[in-house]
Design a protein around this motif. Structure first.
Motif, mmCIF file in Angstrom:
data_model
loop_
_atom_site.group_PDB
_atom_site.id
_atom_site.type_symbol
_atom_site.label_atom_id
_atom_site.label_comp_id
_atom_site.label_asym_id
_atom_site.label_seq_id
_atom_site.Cartn_x
_atom_site.Cartn_y
_atom_site.Cartn_z
ATOM 1 N N LEU A 48 5.062 11.319 0.451
ATOM 2 C CA LEU A 48 4.093 10.296 0.850
ATOM 3 C C LEU A 48 4.201 9.998 2.339
ATOM 4 O O LEU A 48 3.181 9.856 3.032
ATOM 5 C CB LEU A 48 4.313 9.024 0.035
ATOM 6 C CG LEU A 48 3.355 7.863 0.331
ATOM 7 C CD1 LEU A 48 1.923 8.259 0.052
ATOM 8 C CD2 LEU A 48 3.743 6.636 -0.505
ATOM 9 N N ILE A 49 5.418 9.925 2.849
ATOM 10 C CA ILE A 49 5.613 9.671 4.279
ATOM 11 C C ILE A 49 4.991 10.784 5.106
ATOM 12 O O ILE A 49 4.276 10.534 6.090
ATOM 13 C CB ILE A 49 7.113 9.530 4.603
ATOM 14 C CG1 ILE A 49 7.674 8.245 3.991
ATOM 15 C CG2 ILE A 49 7.332 9.518 6.117
ATOM 16 C CD1 ILE A 49 9.190 8.141 4.051
ATOM 17 N N LEU A 50 5.251 12.039 4.724
ATOM 18 C CA LEU A 50 4.724 13.172 5.487
ATOM 19 C C LEU A 50 3.202 13.221 5.439
ATOM 20 O O LEU A 50 2.556 13.602 6.418
ATOM 21 C CB LEU A 50 5.315 14.478 4.969
ATOM 22 C CG LEU A 50 6.816 14.677 5.209
ATOM 23 C CD1 LEU A 50 7.282 15.986 4.589
ATOM 24 C CD2 LEU A 50 7.141 14.647 6.702
ATOM 25 N N GLN A 51 2.611 12.836 4.307
ATOM 26 C CA GLN A 51 1.150 12.811 4.209
ATOM 27 C C GLN A 51 0.560 11.796 5.174
ATOM 28 O O GLN A 51 -0.519 12.012 5.731
ATOM 29 C CB GLN A 51 0.731 12.506 2.772
ATOM 30 C CG GLN A 51 0.971 13.649 1.806
ATOM 31 C CD GLN A 51 0.643 13.277 0.369
ATOM 32 O OE1 GLN A 51 0.210 12.153 0.088
ATOM 33 N NE2 GLN A 51 0.853 14.193 -0.559
ATOM 34 N N GLN A 52 1.265 10.686 5.381
ATOM 35 C CA GLN A 52 0.802 9.669 6.332
ATOM 36 C C GLN A 52 1.085 10.061 7.775
ATOM 37 O O GLN A 52 0.358 9.668 8.690
ATOM 38 C CB GLN A 52 1.494 8.336 6.043
ATOM 39 C CG GLN A 52 1.202 7.737 4.692
ATOM 40 C CD GLN A 52 2.033 6.498 4.447
ATOM 41 O OE1 GLN A 52 1.808 5.447 5.044
ATOM 42 N NE2 GLN A 52 3.008 6.608 3.570
ATOM 43 N N LEU A 53 2.128 10.856 7.958
ATOM 44 C CA LEU A 53 2.609 11.168 9.299
ATOM 45 C C LEU A 53 1.861 12.321 9.951
ATOM 46 O O LEU A 53 1.501 12.241 11.137
ATOM 47 C CB LEU A 53 4.108 11.504 9.216
ATOM 48 C CG LEU A 53 4.805 12.020 10.475
ATOM 49 C CD1 LEU A 53 4.738 11.005 11.611
ATOM 50 C CD2 LEU A 53 6.260 12.358 10.150
ATOM 51 N N LEU A 54 1.607 13.391 9.203
ATOM 52 C CA LEU A 54 1.131 14.642 9.790
ATOM 53 C C LEU A 54 -0.375 14.807 9.674
ATOM 54 O O LEU A 54 -1.018 14.253 8.781
ATOM 55 C CB LEU A 54 1.823 15.826 9.118
ATOM 56 C CG LEU A 54 3.356 15.820 9.197
ATOM 57 C CD1 LEU A 54 3.924 16.995 8.415
ATOM 58 C CD2 LEU A 54 3.825 15.848 10.641
ATOM 59 N N GLY A 55 -0.927 15.620 10.583
ATOM 60 C CA GLY A 55 -2.349 15.928 10.528
ATOM 61 C C GLY A 55 -2.702 16.780 9.329
ATOM 62 O O GLY A 55 -3.780 16.644 8.750
ATOM 63 N N GLU A 56 -1.782 17.682 8.950
ATOM 64 C CA GLU A 56 -1.990 18.552 7.792
ATOM 65 C C GLU A 56 -0.632 19.071 7.336
ATOM 66 O O GLU A 56 0.228 19.396 8.158
ATOM 67 C CB GLU A 56 -2.902 19.724 8.168
ATOM 68 C CG GLU A 56 -3.286 20.631 7.018
ATOM 69 C CD GLU A 56 -4.265 21.703 7.453
ATOM 70 O OE1 GLU A 56 -4.121 22.848 6.990
ATOM 71 O OE2 GLU A 56 -5.160 21.405 8.280
ATOM 72 N N LEU A 57 -0.432 19.166 6.023
ATOM 73 C CA LEU A 57 0.822 19.655 5.462
ATOM 74 C C LEU A 57 0.524 20.467 4.211
ATOM 75 O O LEU A 57 -0.069 19.964 3.258
ATOM 76 C CB LEU A 57 1.753 18.482 5.119
ATOM 77 C CG LEU A 57 3.084 18.844 4.483
ATOM 78 C CD1 LEU A 57 3.943 19.665 5.440
ATOM 79 C CD2 LEU A 57 3.828 17.586 4.033
#
Length: 213
Positions: A48-57
């Motif tokens: 969830l953190i990475l989804q909020q943090l990055l432009g695309e994952l």
């Protein structure tokens, strides 16, 4: 008037102290900190953190942590990415990372560039005739199936082609062509990667494992 973020993405001088940019960076710094303080088994929270943090994952990725992203939203990462300890991505400009790419410990990607003349680093006149500390940034592109070994630094403006291996401690300041082994400070191509590098030719290391057909 052109927004400062648009100036970044166009490769123009911009003001990193712009309030809108500072808000984006603060969010990225806080999310990076939250991720870094989480435990490996907290997979849902980390995702969830990475989804909020990055432009695309992409899918199937893993970042050991701690991590640090400067903007976060300017970074796009493909499927099955792996990053070991202490990943730092200063993504003022766009950073693009392909599929099945792996980073060793302490990999750093830096996109911003500062003027060489000391007085120009202190202050320049912006588009509104104000004296500000300005810089610019160059994008980084890393292809599919790339392996960056421990303590590699990738500088702005660099493209690393598919299938490359970058040796430990290298500083990459120029493009690296696909399917090559490169290392050094500055990083230089050593040779192409060929079938002769297959683990099939290292039976003592391969032991009772197999290379898939």
């Amino acid at each position: 008037m052109m927004r400062e973020e648009e100036r970044i993405l166009r490769g123009m001088l911009f003001n990193p102290g712009d309030p809108e940019l500072k808000e984006i960076k603060m969010k990225a710094h806080h999310l990076s900190q939250r991720y870094s303080q989480s435990f490996e088994e907290q997979t849902e929270e980390r995702e969830l953190i990475l989804q909020q943090l990055l432009g695309e994952l992409g899918e199937g990725g893993f970042m050991q942590g701690p991590i640090f992203f400067h903007y976060g939203v300017h970074t796009r990462i493909g499927h099955h990415f792996f990053a070991n300890y202490n990943l730092t991505i200063q993504d003022d400009a766009q950073v693009t990372i392909g599929d099945y790419t792996s980073f060793g410990p302490n990999v750093t990607i830096v996109t911003p560039v500062h003027p060489l003349i000391a007085s120009e680093r202190r202050q320049m006149v912006n588009q509104q005739c104000e004296l500000k500390a300005l810089c610019y940034a160059k994008p980084v592109t890393i292809g599919n199936d790339v392996w960056l070994s421990a303590n590699v630094t990738v500088c702005g403006g660099v493209t690393i082609g598919d299938g490359c291996v970058i040796g430990a401690g290298s500083v990459v300041t120029r493009d690296i062509p696909p399917n090559t082994l490169a290392a050094g400070v500055p990083c230089r191509v050593i040779r192409s990667i060929t079938e002769a590098d297959s683990m099939r030719h290292y039976p003592d290391i391969l032991a009772d494992c197999q290379v898939p057909e």
